[in-house]
Design a protein around this motif. Structure first.
Motif, mmCIF file in Angstrom:
data_model
loop_
_atom_site.group_PDB
_atom_site.id
_atom_site.type_symbol
_atom_site.label_atom_id
_atom_site.label_comp_id
_atom_site.label_asym_id
_atom_site.label_seq_id
_atom_site.Cartn_x
_atom_site.Cartn_y
_atom_site.Cartn_z
ATOM 1 N N VAL A 17 2.613 -2.655 -5.982
ATOM 2 C CA VAL A 17 3.182 -3.453 -4.896
ATOM 3 C C VAL A 17 3.685 -2.554 -3.768
ATOM 4 N N PHE A 18 4.492 -1.564 -4.126
ATOM 5 C CA PHE A 18 5.036 -0.670 -3.094
ATOM 6 C C PHE A 18 3.944 0.179 -2.455
ATOM 7 N N ALA A 19 2.935 0.565 -3.251
ATOM 8 C CA ALA A 19 1.834 1.361 -2.702
ATOM 9 C C ALA A 19 1.041 0.553 -1.679
ATOM 10 N N LEU A 20 0.803 -0.717 -1.951
ATOM 11 C CA LEU A 20 0.050 -1.557 -1.017
ATOM 12 C C LEU A 20 0.799 -1.746 0.293
ATOM 13 N N ILE A 21 2.081 -1.993 0.201
ATOM 14 C CA ILE A 21 2.880 -2.186 1.419
ATOM 15 C C ILE A 21 2.959 -0.893 2.215
ATOM 16 N N GLY A 22 3.321 0.194 1.538
ATOM 17 C CA GLY A 22 3.487 1.468 2.229
ATOM 18 C C GLY A 22 2.194 2.024 2.778
ATOM 19 N N ALA A 23 1.107 1.916 2.020
ATOM 20 C CA ALA A 23 -0.173 2.470 2.472
ATOM 21 C C ALA A 23 -0.702 1.716 3.681
ATOM 22 N N ASN A 24 -0.548 0.406 3.693
ATOM 23 C CA ASN A 24 -1.034 -0.371 4.830
ATOM 24 C C ASN A 24 -0.207 -0.117 6.084
#
Length: 269
Positions: free
Chosen positions: A160-167
């Motif tokens: 979840v955090f990776a998707l938000i941060g990466a985008n």
């Protein structure tokens, strides 16, 4: 201000404009932003990116709630991203890859205007999406056995955090060629944005760093390296092959940075 002069766009107007530009979300008819002010909208690029990542994360959470394994959840997350954005950045990545088949600058720019995808673009897009799938599945499956459901374990929240941060980081990356290169054409998104004002670019950087710290903690430094690498590489491609930046090149920069950011935060498992 004279009575017949329209009021300048508000930050909400600018946010809705970028949301309509980068996504297929129903934002109504956003207020038109004068060409001279388009560059000022870059402050909300990472915020729109974080929203896209948040929707992808919501899809991943729903998939995990239905008992899907890491690979299936990763597929759901990517599918949501592509649906929300209309595969905008992926299309730019494929167009830039196809342009490598051109012999000169004019031919490459013409190839990028062609809506058809060629062999270079198809292969590049397959590699890009495959890399994202493998890296997201690695993050989602951290600490669980092969084929097991993610459930509510640590892996799903890492994802979840990776998707938000990466985008969010991906939309910061595209600012690098935008700042370093002149427009390659007199029209198009790249020409419209021009060189963003310092205050707008600085605000985007502050928002991007803030989101990165929340999502990645100390890993934000590795993410910054990945973002810088993606931006500089694509700026070099733009300078060498196109003589500047275009909307496709900016989209390609965002697309390239996504797997690099995931790799930087340990998506290879």
């Amino acid at each position: 201000m004279h009575a017949d002069q329209p009021a300048p766009p508000t930050p909400l107007d600018e946010f809705k404009f970028v949301l309509g530009l980068f996504t297929r979300l129903p934002v109504g008819r956003p207020r038109e932003i004068p060409a001279a002010r388009l560059g000022r909208t870059v402050w909300c690029f990472p915020l729109v990116g974080a929203l896209v990542g948040g929707l992808a994360a919501l899809g991943a959470l729903i998939g995990a709630g239905f008992g899907l394994g890491p690979w299936s959840v990763a597929i759901v997350a990517i599918a949501v991203e592509l649906l929300v954005t209309g595969a905008l950045h992926e299309d730019g990545f494929a167009d830039v890859a196809d342009s490598f088949g051109g012999r000169d600058r004019e031919t490459r720019l013409a190839i990028m205007r062609d809506s058809r995808i060629g062999a270079f673009g198809a292969v590049a897009l397959w590699l890009l999406l495959s890399a994202r799938l493998v890296l997201l599945a690695g993050l989602a499956g951290a600490g669980i056995g092969a084929g097991a459901s993610i459930g509510a374990g640590a892996g799903i929240w890492t994802l979840v955090f990776a998707l938000i941060g990466a985008n969010a980081a991906a939309r910061i990356a595209l600012l690098i060629p935008l700042v370093l290169l002149p427009p390659a054409r007199a029209d198009g998104l790249g020409a419209g944005l021009g060189e963003p004002p310092r205050e707008a670019g600085g605000a985007a950087l502050v928002y991007g760093i803030g989101i990165g710290v929340v999502c990645f903690g100390w890993g934000v430094f590795a993410v910054a390296v990945a973002v810088l690498f993606a931006g500089v590489v694509m700026a070099m491609v733009g300078r060498q092959n196109l003589g500047g930046q275009t909307g496709d090149l900016l989209g390609a920069t965002a697309a390239l940075s996504l797997p690099l950011v995931l790799l930087a935060v340990g998506g290879n498992g």
